[in-house]
Each structure stands twice: as C-alpha cells, then as structure tokens.
Design a protein around this motif. Structure first.
Motif, PDB file in Angstrom:
ATOM      1  N   LYS A  91      -3.547  18.988 -20.843  1.00 16.37           N
ATOM      2  CA  LYS A  91      -4.319  20.040 -21.500  1.00 16.37           C
ATOM      3  C   LYS A  91      -4.882  21.159 -20.586  1.00 16.37           C
ATOM      4  O   LYS A  91      -4.653  22.351 -20.549  1.00 16.37           O
ATOM      5  CB  LYS A  91      -5.348  19.618 -22.555  1.00 16.37           C
ATOM      6  CG  LYS A  91      -5.744  20.863 -23.311  1.00 16.37           C
ATOM      7  CD  LYS A  91      -6.745  20.337 -24.503  1.00 16.37           C
ATOM      8  CE  LYS A  91      -7.294  21.353 -25.230  1.00 16.37           C
ATOM      9  NZ  LYS A  91      -8.321  20.957 -26.111  1.00 16.37           N
ATOM     10  N   SER A 139      -1.884  29.023 -17.164  1.00 17.20           N
ATOM     11  CA  SER A 139      -1.656  30.153 -17.976  1.00 17.20           C
ATOM     12  C   SER A 139      -2.579  31.168 -17.551  1.00 17.20           C
ATOM     13  O   SER A 139      -2.364  32.480 -17.585  1.00 17.20           O
ATOM     14  CB  SER A 139      -1.926  29.668 -19.471  1.00 17.20           C
ATOM     15  OG  SER A 139      -0.766  28.738 -19.989  1.00 17.20           O
ATOM     16  N   LEU A 140      -3.882  30.945 -17.338  1.00 17.83           N
ATOM     17  CA  LEU A 140      -4.624  31.740 -16.924  1.00 17.83           C
ATOM     18  C   LEU A 140      -4.342  32.294 -15.580  1.00 17.83           C
ATOM     19  O   LEU A 140      -4.508  33.649 -15.411  1.00 17.83           O
ATOM     20  CB  LEU A 140      -6.198  31.309 -16.852  1.00 17.83           C
ATOM     21  CG  LEU A 140      -7.474  32.161 -16.292  1.00 17.83           C
ATOM     22  CD1 LEU A 140      -7.303  33.164 -17.439  1.00 17.83           C
ATOM     23  CD2 LEU A 140      -8.616  31.312 -16.060  1.00 17.83           C
ATOM     24  N   GLU A 198      -3.905  25.007 -19.445  1.00 23.04           N
ATOM     25  CA  GLU A 198      -4.935  26.112 -19.706  1.00 23.04           C
ATOM     26  C   GLU A 198      -4.906  26.901 -18.238  1.00 23.04           C
ATOM     27  O   GLU A 198      -5.162  28.367 -18.358  1.00 23.04           O
ATOM     28  CB  GLU A 198      -6.126  25.783 -20.254  1.00 23.04           C
ATOM     29  CG  GLU A 198      -6.011  25.181 -21.724  1.00 23.04           C
ATOM     30  CD  GLU A 198      -7.359  24.702 -22.044  1.00 23.04           C
ATOM     31  OE1 GLU A 198      -8.371  24.339 -21.109  1.00 23.04           O
ATOM     32  OE2 GLU A 198      -7.473  24.300 -23.207  1.00 23.04           O
ATOM     33  N   HIS A 199      -5.220  26.103 -17.382  1.00 24.97           N
ATOM     34  CA  HIS A 199      -5.533  26.744 -16.021  1.00 24.97           C
ATOM     35  C   HIS A 199      -4.364  27.601 -15.352  1.00 24.97           C
ATOM     36  O   HIS A 199      -4.474  28.827 -14.957  1.00 24.97           O
ATOM     37  CB  HIS A 199      -5.776  25.716 -15.017  1.00 24.97           C
ATOM     38  CG  HIS A 199      -6.229  26.046 -13.726  1.00 24.97           C
ATOM     39  ND1 HIS A 199      -5.436  26.071 -12.594  1.00 24.97           N
ATOM     40  CD2 HIS A 199      -7.515  26.392 -13.288  1.00 24.97           C
ATOM     41  CE1 HIS A 199      -6.005  26.410 -11.653  1.00 24.97           C
ATOM     42  NE2 HIS A 199      -7.189  26.623 -11.893  1.00 24.97           N
TER      43      HIS A 199
END
Length: 471
Positions: free
Chosen positions: A458, A465-466, A462-463
């Motif tokens: 997860k 995508s950022l 998130e990382h």
C-alpha cells in the motif's frame, strides 16, 4: 566454461562416527574447501577464530550420542555468518524411513476433521483445517492420545518430492491464547524449534520463519483476505485497482523461465501501458537466476553490470568437479583442464578473466520512461538478492522495504557427506572486492525504508503515485 565443473554430491559416508572425529573432519572441509574461508578468517580475527574452534572442539568431545552433535556443529558454523553454509544430520539410514508419518490422505483428513469439529470443544477451533505455504499443503489436526493443547500438521500435497502425504511437517503445542511452541521438521528430518502465533483465522505465523495461509474451511467474512494471502505464496500476475500490474515471485525455483515469459507476454499491454508496476520478492528464498530474466525487458533501463565470480580451487572441490572420475580416465582436453586447475590449488580462479565485471546489454527494452517498485525484505535471499542487485541498476526501479538477507557473497553451493552429516558450502565468491565491499551479512538496503509492520504494498503504491503526479 570448463566441462569438468559439474557440481554434484560427493559421498564419503561412514557407518560409525563420533562427534569429536566428525568435528575435526567438518572443520577441515570448511577450512580447505569453503570459498570465503580466507575472507571471513583474516589477520584481524584469526585468534578469535582459533579460540572459537577450540571451544567447540571441547564441546564435540563431550557429546556421546552422534545425533546430539548437530547443534554443536551448527553453532560452530555460525562464526562465518553465511546463510549458504549448512550442516544437517542424515544418519546411517534413509531419511524417509525415519520420518514421522500417519496413514492419512486428503479425503480421509477432510472426513476426520468434519467428525472432530462436531465435538463441542472443537467447534470454534479455527486452527483445524487445511493450510498452505509455498510447495506444501498441510492438514492440522489434534495429536492422537495427547492433551487438547497439542496438534500436528500432516502433509496432504507437496511439490517437494522429499515429502509424502501423511508425513508430519510440524507439531504444535499451545502455550496460552494464540501462542504456540513448534517442532518444525526440515527436509533432512532435523528439528527446528520455533514459536508460532495464530494471528487470525487465516494466518498462522511461524515467527521469523514463514507464514501459512488457511485454505479450508474458509471464513465467509474474510474470503478476500484469505485469497490475497494465498496468492502471496504463488507466482502470479494480477491487476490492482484495475490499473497497476503486480508481479509476485515467492521463489525462483518452482516455475520455468518459459512459463514466466508466457505469463508476462499475456499481460504485455497492461505492463507497458501502466504508469508503474510492482514486483514483489519479499520472502523470496532463491532458486535459479534464469527464472526472472524474462522480466528484464520490462524492468531494465539499459545495460547492467555483473561482477565476474571467482571459483575456489581445492583438492576437495576438484574431486567433486570430476564427478567420480579418476584423472587418468579423462579425455585429453579434460585432463589438460584438470592439470591447470590443480596447479591453482589454494587460490581463486576467475573463469571470465581479469575484468572486474561483465556488461549485459538487453536486446529489447519496453516503456523506458516507466517506473517499477520492487518490494523486498530480510527474507529476500540468494537468487532473490541477485535479482535486487541487478535490477537496482535500472533507472526505472525504486526499492521498498527492508535490507535483504545478505547471503550472496558466496554461491555455487556444493554438498559433501562426512560420516553421518551432510555439509553444504559455497565454492565461489561473488566478486573480486567481496572482502572490501561485502553484501553479507547485512544485505542490500532499499531506496525507501518501510518498517516491516507497515503495509509496504500500500505504501509503495501511494509513494509511487505521488512521484509520478509530481513529475
């Protein structure tokens, strides 16, 4: 490559052996034949090594039962801190004959568990059932004629031919609540003492070793989680949230390169069209490097370097390379190679010449501007680590998780039998600068450290995508 370098087992088995005699012979093997011995034991620690050896020599002399010699040998071997070194007790008769086993198959087990679960005290016992990890499917049931707190895990199916249906893979004793003491049986029939935690109805964790997933009976409220964790133990490709390809490699020995290549091709468009994809090699316990190479066109950004390895030349290793043949039985070409290697005894031979490394240039590269998240942890070992070593050279790759295990400075493991014990040790070293720039025993660090208690999958999504949004 030299045709005589065939790595097979050399049998030197003796029927009668004492721990003291065995210890002396085992020490001689590792001092003479282990490729990293002169790197692990140097001027700075030679006196420490000698004192350590003397301590365990005395311990070995006090052992009366030969099977009790194994802990002494294993403890002595820990001085080298090399996960590719191993000693196991094999006894004087076949391992299979001595293995604990009961007469049961999957069909019989299902009937027995259904009968047991009808009893009031067992109705809510989620431990009973079928569990899976890697190559094994095990049925957990109460231990016969034992207290209610004791259970056994019997093999129902196994891809490892050493294990047959009915063999006892582990024994469990409940300490309190969801905590258990475990006797876990290895391939050589030796016992590994572990702790276990029954985390939830779908996960049984053998602490610092592995985690088993329940596959029957399933809990209707947690079916999705059960399916996810079961997938974790098998190689597969799937889509997360319909747009992020996820590739799982639990090891590099259960699948052939052709199978991996075929599966990747079937997901080709999904892989090349994604902003990023994920390769998960957590808990990967190695195998064969060729298994992961079909992934290179998708994961590399250009040429990569692989250090040229060194082969430790000793009389013991040359005997194994000869595959049981005598020097006079070799053809002219092989005899010439044998004579040359023999002249190098007591040194490292570099088959690929004097260069530090060789460069591999991929024939094809897909989506060069894409990103790849590689997930790893302290149980990423052996070929799992070489995968990390090679792919971290790609500009596309970001490593997430914890340090790898750190056991690749030595490889090309040979097997030798000494009396009642089987020894395994590396015959080659990873690179010329292993002493100055070791990977063992601390492993390779990730680009982004993620605590093992955090959901790294997860977090990586998130990382990554950022990062892509910012770019």
């Amino acid at each position: 490559m030299f045709t005589v370098l065939v790595l097979i087992t050399l049998s030197l088995r003796a029927q009668d052996c004492t721990c003291a005699e065995t210890f002396e012979q085992v020490v001689q093997v590792y001092e003479n034949d282990y490729a990293l011995f002169n790197i692990k034991v140097n001027e700075a620690n030679r006196k420490l090594y000698a004192a350590n050896k003397e301590v365990f020599k005395k311990k070995a002399g006090n052992v009366s039962e030969i099977k009790e010699c194994l802990p002494v040998l294993k403890q002595w071997l820990q001085f080298f801190r090399d996960g590719h070194n191993n000693i196991s007790f094999i006894g004087s008769s076949a391992i299979i004959e001595n293995r604990k086993s009961i007469a049961i198959d999957k069909s019989t087990f299902l009937k027995e568990i259904n009968r047991i679960r009808k009893k009031k005290q067992n109705k809510k016992n989620d431990l009973l059932g079928i569990w899976k990890y890697g190559a094994y499917e095990v049925g957990i049931m109460p231990k016969k004629d034992a207290p209610q707190s004791e259970f056994i895990g019997v093999i129902l199916n196994s891809k490892n031919n050493v294990w047959k249906p009915g063999d006892v893979k582990f024994e469990l004793r409940q300490i309190y609540g969801n905590d258990y003491e475990v006797v876990y049986y290895m391939d050589d029939n030796s016992e590994k003492k572990l702790k276990a935690k029954f985390q939830n109805p779908e996960n049984l964790e053998f602490v610092d070793y592995n985690t088993w997933v329940k596959v029957w009976p399933s809990n209707p409220n947690t079916t999705i989680n059960s399916q996810e964790t079961e997938l974790y133990s098998d190689f597969h490709v799937r889509m997360i949230d319909g747009k992020i390809p996820y590739i799982r490699f639990p090891n590099f020995y259960e699948k052939e390169p052709a199978f991996v290549d075929s599966l990747l091709r079937s997901h080709h468009q999904e892989l090349v069209n994604a902003d990023f994809f994920i390769v998960d090699v957590r808990d990967n316990n190695g195998g064969n490097d060729v298994v992961y190479k079909p992934l290179f066109p998708y994961i590399l950004s250009g040429p990569i370097q692989t250090p040229n390895y060194g082969l430790w030349i000793s009389k013991g290793n040359i005997d194994i390379f000869l595959d049981g043949r005598k020097p006079e039985e070799l053809d002219d070409e092989s005899k010439e190679e044998y004579d040359y290697l023999s002249s190098l005894e007591g040194s490292l031979f570099w088959p690929d010449g004097d260069e530090y490394a060789s460069t591999s240039i991929p024939d094809t590269l897909f989506a060069p501007h894409q990103k790849v998240a590689v997930l790893m942890n302290e149980k990423t070992i052996s070929s799992g680590e070489t995968f990390v070593y090679r792919t971290r050279q790609s500009e596309k790759v970001i490593l997430y998780g914890q340090n790898t295990a750190g056991i690749i400075d030595g490889f090309n493991v040979l097997t030798k039998t000494i009396n009642c014990f089987e020894l395994r040790y590396p015959s080659s070293v990873r690179a010329r600068d292993v002493a100055e720039n070791p990977i063992d025993p601390y492993g390779m660090a990730p680009d982004v450290y993620v605590d093992k208690n955090v959901d790294v999958l997860k977090f990586a999504i998130e990382h990554m995508s950022l990062l892509i949004d910012k770019k």
